[in-house]
Design a protein around this motif. Structure first.
Motif, mmCIF file in Angstrom:
data_model
loop_
_atom_site.group_PDB
_atom_site.id
_atom_site.type_symbol
_atom_site.label_atom_id
_atom_site.label_comp_id
_atom_site.label_asym_id
_atom_site.label_seq_id
_atom_site.Cartn_x
_atom_site.Cartn_y
_atom_site.Cartn_z
ATOM 1 N N ASP A 1 127.055 60.703 111.597
ATOM 2 C CA ASP A 1 126.868 60.549 110.160
ATOM 3 C C ASP A 1 125.534 59.839 109.910
ATOM 4 O O ASP A 1 125.461 58.614 109.956
ATOM 5 C CB ASP A 1 128.030 59.733 109.576
ATOM 6 C CG ASP A 1 127.855 59.432 108.094
ATOM 7 O OD1 ASP A 1 127.062 60.136 107.445
ATOM 8 O OD2 ASP A 1 128.521 58.504 107.603
ATOM 9 N N SER B 1 134.359 54.863 111.809
ATOM 10 C CA SER B 1 135.040 55.312 110.592
ATOM 11 C C SER B 1 135.173 54.163 109.606
ATOM 12 O O SER B 1 135.140 52.986 109.978
ATOM 13 C CB SER B 1 136.420 55.881 110.932
ATOM 14 O OG SER B 1 137.290 54.838 111.344
ATOM 15 N N LEU B 2 135.333 54.503 108.339
ATOM 16 C CA LEU B 2 135.487 53.485 107.307
ATOM 17 C C LEU B 2 136.703 52.610 107.590
ATOM 18 O O LEU B 2 136.660 51.389 107.426
ATOM 19 C CB LEU B 2 135.616 54.154 105.935
ATOM 20 C CG LEU B 2 134.439 55.044 105.497
ATOM 21 C CD1 LEU B 2 134.733 55.684 104.145
ATOM 22 C CD2 LEU B 2 133.145 54.256 105.448
ATOM 23 N N ASP C 1 132.746 60.556 106.133
ATOM 24 C CA ASP C 1 133.859 60.409 107.065
ATOM 25 C C ASP C 1 134.521 61.753 107.344
ATOM 26 O O ASP C 1 134.858 62.079 108.487
ATOM 27 C CB ASP C 1 134.890 59.429 106.494
ATOM 28 C CG ASP C 1 134.936 58.123 107.280
ATOM 29 O OD1 ASP C 1 133.897 57.779 107.878
ATOM 30 O OD2 ASP C 1 135.991 57.468 107.302
ATOM 31 N N SER D 1 132.490 63.943 109.564
ATOM 32 C CA SER D 1 132.409 63.411 110.920
ATOM 33 C C SER D 1 133.701 63.622 111.693
ATOM 34 O O SER D 1 133.837 63.159 112.816
ATOM 35 C CB SER D 1 132.066 61.916 110.873
ATOM 36 O OG SER D 1 130.826 61.721 110.239
ATOM 37 N N THR E 1 136.955 62.718 110.732
ATOM 38 C CA THR E 1 137.980 61.682 110.618
ATOM 39 C C THR E 1 139.239 62.275 109.995
ATOM 40 O O THR E 1 139.172 63.000 109.003
ATOM 41 C CB THR E 1 137.480 60.517 109.750
ATOM 42 O OG1 THR E 1 136.281 60.008 110.332
ATOM 43 C CG2 THR E 1 138.507 59.409 109.678
#
Length: 410
Positions: A190, A235-236, A292, A295, A297
């Protein structure tokens, strides 16, 4: 989910076996993508994926829903020379993202125009050159069947651990340094915002986070941890989990996005809210979440309603502290005569700010879409003064926060 895990295991074993036949004793070095030999094409109502690699590597693949995506993980691939527009030649794949996922592992994510399943997947290795070719064919499948088999297999190398009961933070000595978790936005697969001159947000924010961290530590009032210290994806959800695991007192996410809505420039600080303060903030939050998704997730289990209600209750105390932190940071940046946005305090539903008990803000140091901001952001002296402004803001907020909490205890 079960079928995905079985398929993954078979492909991983097949890849290792194919590589072993080439005469080597173990995986080493970095495989390079052969951009000229790599294509994603339509095949009737399905698609064909052909990736050329300098050598065989272990890999796995699985699908994710909402939106439908095919994810391919490798150990490890250098993507230099590959571009999305040259890779994708057709309409069955609508978007592609590739890059480092976690250290040692790379990821390619294909967003599918409609649900498709893997009909075949095989890696062949040339016995003479050791070059490899991964061939994957996709065919249409009913949405119900796709959803039933979609999901990321659990792997401790890059997945979050199972939830555990954690002890509450012990009361901090009022003279002890505060632990600040710095979160350099984006990373790995990302990249974040990019300029036509090759300035990439993920690299710029990692550099600024290191410079800011040094300024905070040198002050003697703060200790610092970072959600990432290299060019890899986080990841967030994991960023928040890391802050909790470390027992952070403050969470600051650092960004330098591009905004096409209006003429955004100057530093801006965001806090969490259900309703965005303006349309540009809403779109910015959506883009972060889309990063996200692209990517790879798996967000299928996110935002449980019951959990959300409980978190809202916990945030009743934390949100005013976050608002005060945002205001103090703006004042600190303004005191260093850094360019400030004409509406510097904003809010939106940024997932990375959803910690229930840690004051959290997202700081747009500037916008890469602004020529003035871009010139400032690549200037080391300008960044040093911006770091000093954030430090001053944190010092002010800490004193005010300690005073408020002392009154509450009384």
């Amino acid at each position: 989910m079960g079928r995905v895990i079985i398929l993954t295991a078979l492909i991983w074993a097949a890849a290792a076996g194919a590589w072993a036949q080439s005469g080597s004793s173990g995986f080493s070095g970095l495989a390079r993508i052969d951009a000229e030999a790599s294509r994603v094409r339509d095949a009737g109502q399905g698609a064909e994926i052909s990736l050329g690699l300098s050598q065989g590597v272990p890999y796995r693949l699985f699908t994710l829903a909402e939106p439908p995506r095919l994810v391919l993980d490798f150990q490890e691939v250098d993507w230099t020379g590959l571009t999305a527009d040259k890779l994708v030649q057709g309409e069955q794949v609508s978007a592609v993202q590739f890059g480092t996922y976690v250290p040692g592992w790379s990821r390619l994510v294909l967003q599918l125009a409609e649900p498709m399943k893997v009909a075949s997947a095989a890696m062949s290795v040339d016995q003479v050159t050791a070059a490899a070719r991964l061939a994957v064919t996709l065919e249409p499948v009913a949405a119900e069947e796709f959803a039933a088999s979609a999901g990321a297999p659990q792997d401790p190398r890059w997945d979050l651990p199972a939830p555990q009961v954690m002890e509450g933070k012990t009361e901090r000595d009022e003279n002890a340094p505060l632990l600040v978790m710095l979160d350099p936005g984006h990373g790995g697969i990302d990249p974040g915002a990019e300029t036509e001159h090759g300035i990439i947000e993920k690299h710029l924010m990692l550099q600024f986070a290191r410079e800011l961290g040094e300024a905070l530590v040198r002050s003697g009032q703060f200790t610092v941890m970072m959600t990432r210290d290299g060019d890899y994806f986080v990841s967030l959800e994991r960023r928040i989990a890391m802050a909790h695991q470390a027992g952070a007192d403050v969470f600051i996410s650092l960004h330098a996005d591009t905004i096409s809505e209006g003429r955004a420039h100057g530093s801006t600080v965001y806090t969490l809210s259900r309703e965005a303060s303006d349309k540009a903030s809403a779109k910015l939050a959506e883009r972060h979440l889309r990063g996200d998704l692209l990517s790879g997730t798996d967000l299928s289990q996110a935002d449980d309603r019951v959990t959300g209600v409980m978190l809202d209750l916990a945030r009743q105390e934390t949100q005013p502290r976050s608002d005060a932190l945002a205001a103090a940071l703006i004042d600190g940046l303004r005191g260093q005569k850094r360019p400030i946005n004409n509406r510097p305090l904003r809010s939106a539903g940024f997932s990375v700010l959803k910690s229930a008990d840690i004051p959290s803000v997202l700081v747009e140091i500037g916008f890469l879409s602004s020529k003035r901001d871009l010139n400032n952001l690549v200037d080391a002296e300008w960044r040093a003064k911006a770091a000093r402004g954030i430090l001053n803001g944190l010092i002010t907020w800490r004193a005010q926060d300690d005073a408020r909490r002392a009154l509450v205890r009384q």
